[in-house]
Design an enzyme around this catalytic site. Structure first.
Site, PDB file in Angstrom:
ATOM      1  N   TYR A  52     -13.712  59.029 -60.454  1.00 55.19           N
ATOM      2  CA  TYR A  52     -13.861  59.609 -59.112  1.00 55.19           C
ATOM      3  C   TYR A  52     -15.261  60.181 -58.995  1.00 55.19           C
ATOM      4  O   TYR A  52     -15.721  60.890 -59.892  1.00 55.19           O
ATOM      5  CB  TYR A  52     -12.816  60.709 -58.895  1.00 55.19           C
ATOM      6  CG  TYR A  52     -12.464  60.905 -57.439  1.00 55.19           C
ATOM      7  CD1 TYR A  52     -13.167  61.812 -56.661  1.00 55.19           C
ATOM      8  CD2 TYR A  52     -11.459  60.153 -56.837  1.00 55.19           C
ATOM      9  CE1 TYR A  52     -12.865  61.979 -55.317  1.00 55.19           C
ATOM     10  CE2 TYR A  52     -11.151  60.311 -55.507  1.00 55.19           C
ATOM     11  CZ  TYR A  52     -11.858  61.228 -54.751  1.00 55.19           C
ATOM     12  OH  TYR A  52     -11.565  61.386 -53.422  1.00 55.19           O
ATOM     13  N   GLU A  80     -16.920  61.641 -55.893  1.00 56.11           N
ATOM     14  CA  GLU A  80     -17.153  62.178 -54.555  1.00 56.11           C
ATOM     15  C   GLU A  80     -18.549  62.787 -54.462  1.00 56.11           C
ATOM     16  O   GLU A  80     -18.985  63.538 -55.325  1.00 56.11           O
ATOM     17  CB  GLU A  80     -16.101  63.254 -54.271  1.00 56.11           C
ATOM     18  CG  GLU A  80     -15.996  63.659 -52.820  1.00 56.11           C
ATOM     19  CD  GLU A  80     -14.820  64.604 -52.621  1.00 56.11           C
ATOM     20  OE1 GLU A  80     -14.995  65.805 -52.894  1.00 56.11           O
ATOM     21  OE2 GLU A  80     -13.737  64.126 -52.221  1.00 56.11           O
ATOM     22  N   ASP A 104     -24.401  44.705 -35.939  1.00 56.41           N
ATOM     23  CA  ASP A 104     -23.304  44.434 -36.859  1.00 56.41           C
ATOM     24  C   ASP A 104     -23.500  43.018 -37.382  1.00 56.41           C
ATOM     25  O   ASP A 104     -23.244  42.042 -36.667  1.00 56.41           O
ATOM     26  CB  ASP A 104     -21.960  44.584 -36.148  1.00 56.41           C
ATOM     27  CG  ASP A 104     -20.772  44.378 -37.065  1.00 56.41           C
ATOM     28  OD1 ASP A 104     -20.943  43.776 -38.148  1.00 56.41           O
ATOM     29  OD2 ASP A 104     -19.656  44.819 -36.708  1.00 56.41           O
ATOM     30  N   LYS A 112     -17.712  37.638 -46.926  1.00 55.51           N
ATOM     31  CA  LYS A 112     -18.125  36.633 -45.943  1.00 55.51           C
ATOM     32  C   LYS A 112     -19.330  35.840 -46.478  1.00 55.51           C
ATOM     33  O   LYS A 112     -19.300  35.364 -47.595  1.00 55.51           O
ATOM     34  CB  LYS A 112     -18.409  37.281 -44.593  1.00 55.51           C
ATOM     35  CG  LYS A 112     -17.224  38.066 -44.015  1.00 55.51           C
ATOM     36  CD  LYS A 112     -17.539  38.574 -42.618  1.00 55.51           C
ATOM     37  CE  LYS A 112     -16.376  39.310 -42.001  1.00 55.51           C
ATOM     38  NZ  LYS A 112     -16.254  40.703 -42.481  1.00 55.51           N
ATOM     39  N   ARG A 155     -15.122  42.787 -51.496  1.00 51.43           N
ATOM     40  CA  ARG A 155     -14.819  43.407 -50.207  1.00 51.43           C
ATOM     41  C   ARG A 155     -15.408  44.811 -50.192  1.00 51.43           C
ATOM     42  O   ARG A 155     -15.283  45.571 -51.143  1.00 51.43           O
ATOM     43  CB  ARG A 155     -13.312  43.444 -49.962  1.00 51.43           C
ATOM     44  CG  ARG A 155     -12.682  42.053 -49.992  1.00 51.43           C
ATOM     45  CD  ARG A 155     -11.273  42.069 -49.470  1.00 51.43           C
ATOM     46  NE  ARG A 155     -11.250  42.289 -48.032  1.00 51.43           N
ATOM     47  CZ  ARG A 155     -11.424  41.341 -47.115  1.00 51.43           C
ATOM     48  NH1 ARG A 155     -11.643  40.112 -47.478  1.00 51.43           N
ATOM     49  NH2 ARG A 155     -11.369  41.624 -45.830  1.00 51.43           N
ATOM     50  N   THR A 189     -20.489  43.864 -43.926  1.00 48.61           N
ATOM     51  CA  THR A 189     -19.588  43.743 -45.063  1.00 48.61           C
ATOM     52  C   THR A 189     -20.340  43.028 -46.181  1.00 48.61           C
ATOM     53  O   THR A 189     -21.418  42.466 -45.969  1.00 48.61           O
ATOM     54  CB  THR A 189     -18.329  42.954 -44.694  1.00 48.61           C
ATOM     55  OG1 THR A 189     -18.728  41.714 -44.074  1.00 48.61           O
ATOM     56  CG2 THR A 189     -17.459  43.731 -43.726  1.00 48.61           C
TER      57      THR A 189
END
Length: 428
Positions: free
Chosen positions: A62, A64, A208, A237, A243, A234
């Site tokens: 983790y 953060e 985008d 693609k 992803r 992203t």
């Protein structure tokens, strides 16, 4: 066998002894991917190296916060991998600032909205049914609920955006943000005139590029950098990675973007996905990726020409990028029915709304095929023409189930000549 493939194969095979049911399901999808011609333009095949990084020990941590400013101890290597992603993204796209933590393209867009806008501010974006994206202001989406959204679209006759009409809409609506880019626009976008339109009304410009990021990285599509205030994308693609998503912006917007992502939208980033993103970005910086991007465009053009020759109609008459929209309004079946028939024949596409579609988004009057995944497999223009011919045959009512089964066998044979993940198995 490469080290990455060895790692992935050993990792996957261990599943069958731990959870045979899950392993069986994963093996089933591996076989599906191997044996079908995938034409969904938002899907691709990540490399074994990316898969290895995605399944790495960074799954366990983790982290953060941001590099050098974490809320957890033990983040030395998390800082290193995230900094590597940022460094490589800047180099690949010529970006001033990069936030590498967003989990999806929709989250990246919402982060940009939160950084640039106040609730109730106006956005001008492309209508979903004309090729936009639901995160750009669909009424049911959070963007449509928080902001006042006006839309532009494509011309009925040409299937293309008329920039003069966009300029008129901007003048009449006076948006604080203009969005350029979408999920189903088959033509090149020149970002310079969009900057002029945004400047004429004092608006921010968001590009985008989720669908075309790999084409931009490969030098076969104009770049929004130097024109847009914020760029979202992203990493799958056409970029062919894991992803996830990136938010890139001008240096003066860096703090606002970072605060919008964390703590504005999410807690800790997915560090295993971060590691996979680093590997993917290195791949995209190799000379071979430019060759790949160029072939994606050539293959899409060949597929479009094949579909036109087979009697299909395409929105805008063709494509300049990696995808096309097939208009089925003159056919006696819907996009959904056509997609189902094609799947029976081993060809995977997605149904898609077309401009001024008389059918619902659940049924549609269109299909959205594209070339990224088959290009990754090594297929070229001749294979695209073969696929186009089989698509035309598969959707005919007269073909029937037996006919589609015969086409499926042909497609499976084609896919076998261009294998993917030959060294990977989920079963011991």
């Amino acid at each position: 066998m490469s080290v990455a493939v060895k790692h992935v194969d050993a990792f996957h095979r261990s599943l069958s002894g731990i959870d045979p049911e899950a392993a069986r399901i994963l093996e089933g999808d591996l076989r599906r991917q191997r044996g079908n011609a995938v034409l969904i333009p938002s899907e691709n095949y990540a490399s074994p190296a990316v898969l290895a990084a995605q399944g790495s020990v960074m799954t366990n941590k983790y982290a953060e916060g941001y590099p050098g400013s974490r809320y957890y101890n033990g983040c030395e290597w998390m800082d290193a991998i995230e900094s590597l992603v940022i460094e490589r993204t800047k180099a690949l796209f010529n970006a001033e600032h990069v936030n590498a933590q967003t989990h999806s393209g929709s989250q990246a867009n919402v982060a940009a909205f939160q950084a640039l806008l106040e609730p109730g501010d106006r956005i001008l974006s492309m209508q979903l049914s004309h090729g936009g994206h639901l995160s750009h202001g669909l009424a049911q989406n959070i963007a449509g609920k928080l902001y006042d959204v006006a839309f532009y679209g494509v011309e009925e006759e040409t299937g293309r955006i008329d920039l003069n009409k966009v300029a008129d809409l901007a003048e009449s609506h006076r948006p604080r943000l203009i969005i350029v880019g979408g999920s189903a626009y088959p033509r090149l976008i020149d970002f310079a005139p969009w900057r002029e339109i945004a400047d004429s009304v004092g608006a921010h410009l968001l590009a985008d590029i989720a669908h075309i990021a790999g084409l931009i990285a490969g030098g076969v599509h104009p770049s929004p950098f130097g024109h847009a205030d914020v760029v979202t994308t992203t990493t799958h693609k056409t970029l062919r990675g894991p992803r996830g998503a990136l938010v890139m912006c001008r240096a003066d917007l860096a703090s606002a973007i970072d605060r919008a992502v964390f703590p504005g939208l999410q807690g800790g980033p997915f560090m295993h996905a971060m590691a996979a993103r680093a590997v993917n970005l290195k791949e995209a910086m190799e000379p071979s990726f430019k060759e790949y991007a160029a072939q994606v465009v050539k293959n899409a053009a060949a597929l479009a020409d094949g579909l036109l020759s087979a009697g299909f109609e395409l929105v805008s008459g063709g494509t300049d990028n990696h995808l096309m929209l097939v208009d089925l309004r003159k056919r006696p079946f819907s996009g959904k029915r056509a997609a189902d028939r094609l799947e029976e024949a081993g060809i995977i596409v997605n149904r898609n709304s077309i401009p001024n579609d008389p059918r619902s988004p659940f049924v549609t009057s269109g299909l959205r095929p594209g070339s990224p995944a088959l290009t990754t497999r090594g297929m070229g223009e001749s294979e695209m023409r073969f696929i186009a011919e089989r698509m035309a045959a598969a959707v005919k009512q007269s073909t029937g189930e037996k006919g589609r089964a015969a086409i499926r066998a042909e497609v499976k044979e084609l896919c076998a000549r261009f294998p993917i993940y030959p060294d990977i198995s989920y079963l011991s």
